[in-house]
Design a protein around this motif. Structure first.
Motif, PDB file in Angstrom:
ATOM      1  N   TYR A  58      48.375  36.828  35.166  1.00  0.00           N
ATOM      2  CA  TYR A  58      47.791  35.682  35.862  1.00  0.00           C
ATOM      3  C   TYR A  58      46.284  35.873  35.970  1.00  0.00           C
ATOM      4  CZ  TYR A  58      52.499  34.365  37.328  1.00  0.00           C
ATOM      5  OH  TYR A  58      53.823  33.994  37.343  1.00  0.00           O
ATOM      6  N   GLN A  59      45.533  34.834  35.662  1.00  0.00           N
ATOM      7  CA  GLN A  59      44.091  34.858  35.888  1.00  0.00           C
ATOM      8  C   GLN A  59      43.831  34.414  37.316  1.00  0.00           C
ATOM      9  OE1 GLN A  59      41.738  33.033  32.861  1.00  0.00           O
ATOM     10  NE2 GLN A  59      39.841  33.208  33.998  1.00  0.00           N
ATOM     11  N   LEU A  60      43.099  35.233  38.086  1.00  0.00           N
ATOM     12  CA  LEU A  60      42.876  34.943  39.497  1.00  0.00           C
ATOM     13  C   LEU A  60      41.552  34.210  39.692  1.00  0.00           C
ATOM     14  CD1 LEU A  60      44.011  38.315  41.123  1.00  0.00           C
ATOM     15  CD2 LEU A  60      45.387  36.330  40.439  1.00  0.00           C
ATOM     16  N   PRO A  61      41.477  33.330  40.691  1.00  0.00           N
ATOM     17  CA  PRO A  61      40.208  32.667  40.991  1.00  0.00           C
ATOM     18  C   PRO A  61      39.202  33.674  41.522  1.00  0.00           C
ATOM     19  CG  PRO A  61      41.836  32.174  42.679  1.00  0.00           C
ATOM     20  CD  PRO A  61      42.564  32.907  41.594  1.00  0.00           C
ATOM     21  N   THR A  62      37.931  33.424  41.266  1.00  0.00           N
ATOM     22  CA  THR A  62      36.864  34.307  41.742  1.00  0.00           C
ATOM     23  C   THR A  62      35.796  33.475  42.432  1.00  0.00           C
ATOM     24  OG1 THR A  62      35.720  34.151  39.606  1.00  0.00           O
ATOM     25  CG2 THR A  62      37.227  36.010  39.919  1.00  0.00           C
ATOM     26  N   GLY A  63      34.994  34.138  43.249  1.00  0.00           N
ATOM     27  CA  GLY A  63      33.893  33.470  43.917  1.00  0.00           C
ATOM     28  C   GLY A  63      34.370  32.331  44.796  1.00  0.00           C
ATOM     29  N   ALA A  68      44.623  27.788  42.313  1.00  0.00           N
ATOM     30  CA  ALA A  68      45.727  28.747  42.316  1.00  0.00           C
ATOM     31  C   ALA A  68      45.629  29.670  41.107  1.00  0.00           C
ATOM     32  CB  ALA A  68      47.054  27.997  42.295  1.00  0.00           C
ATOM     33  N   PRO A  69      46.179  30.871  41.195  1.00  0.00           N
ATOM     34  CA  PRO A  69      46.219  31.753  40.014  1.00  0.00           C
ATOM     35  C   PRO A  69      46.867  31.041  38.835  1.00  0.00           C
ATOM     36  CG  PRO A  69      46.874  32.957  41.981  1.00  0.00           C
ATOM     37  CD  PRO A  69      46.764  31.512  42.382  1.00  0.00           C
TER      38      PRO A  69
END
Length: 282
Positions: A58-63, A68-69
């Protein structure tokens, strides 16, 4: 139980101006805590392809991103990343990555790299059927050596036909950025600085200034890693020796590339399994 495995694999000499590296990662059989199943990646001017042969990612949100992932497909294309990224494997996983120079990808495929900055997409949305067929064969391959052979057998003849005059093996981002500037000035009809900048942006999706910033950050990272190994880290000296105005300037650049201060990054590299990419990159 086994230990997590991560490896950086060099391309063949004939593809060293096109392929920066291959990366292999496996946590199959490893007893890891949830936080150890994260993967922290720095900002990068490179683009490429990623395969997940086992597990989920899963790519996670940043900043400030509150989305959602995003569950990633087994084969993805990623463009140059202007900021650090984080992914998560909920359980044991095994993957493989092809890291391409963005100007080489543009020469090979005609893809508009600028439209792919900070994007991660299903492979078939970016590359044609021949590339996707090669990627499917790589996904089914049983080991890293077979994956490399399949990729290089596919890319080598295409690179031979498409490679740009003056392209040289990439030893560092600094050498690459300098080579791009020389090629951009020598290419095409117009040879003004503005026209050269446009060519570099078309080839890589990034400005020469951005590439030079990444090359300087990479140089400091390698120096810092050597200093950490020797047990003698002086951030002020490293910053001054690498052309930063002061240590604060260096720290700001480190945060842009990694999301962390140099000292925190040093500790995470030493202690945190999820920072494995920083330990193998070189």
């Amino acid at each position: 139980m086994t230990q997590p495995r991560a490896a950086l694999i060099a391309p063949s000499a004939g593809l060293a101006a096109c392929v920066r590296a291959y990366i292999s990662r496996s946590t199959l059989g490893a007893d890891l805590q949830p936080l150890e199943r994260l993967n922290y990646f720095p900002a990068t001017p490179l683009c490429g392809m990623s395969w997940l042969s086992h597990g989920e990612s899963y790519q996670l949100p940043t900043g400030d991103d509150d989305t959602a992932p995003q569950r990633l497909p087994r084969m993805v294309f990623f463009g140059p990343q202007s900021r650090p990224t984080v992914s998560r494997n909920p359980g044991p996983a095994e993957g493989f990555m092809l890291m391409l120079m963005p100007d080489a990808l543009h020469a090979l495929t005609g893809v508009d790299v600028g439209a792919l900055v900070d994007r991660t997409l299903p492979l078939h949305q970016v590359l044609d059927a021949d590339w996707c067929a090669m990627a499917e064969a790589v996904l089914q391959a049983g080991d890293d050596a077979s994956r490399v052979r399949l990729i290089e057998a596919f890319i080598a003849p295409r690179w031979q036909a498409a490679r740009q005059l003056g392209a040289v093996p990439v030893r560092s981002y600094e050498d690459w950025a300098q080579g791009l500037a020389v090629r951009a000035m020598a290419s095409g009809v117009g040879q003004s600085l503005r026209q050269a900048e446009r060519r570099i942006k078309a080839w890589t999706g990034q400005t020469l200034r951005q590439l030079q910033g990444r090359s300087r950050a990479e140089a400091v990272f390698f120096q810092a890693r050597d200093a950490v190994a020797a047990g003698n880290v002086d951030w002020a000296d490293l910053a001054a020796g690498s052309g930063y105005a002061d240590q604060s300037h260096f720290c700001r650049e480190a945060r842009r590339v990694t999301g962390l201060s140099p000292e925190v990054l040093r500790r995470r590299m030493l202690e945190d399994e999820s920072f494995w990419i920083y330990r193998i990159w070189g």
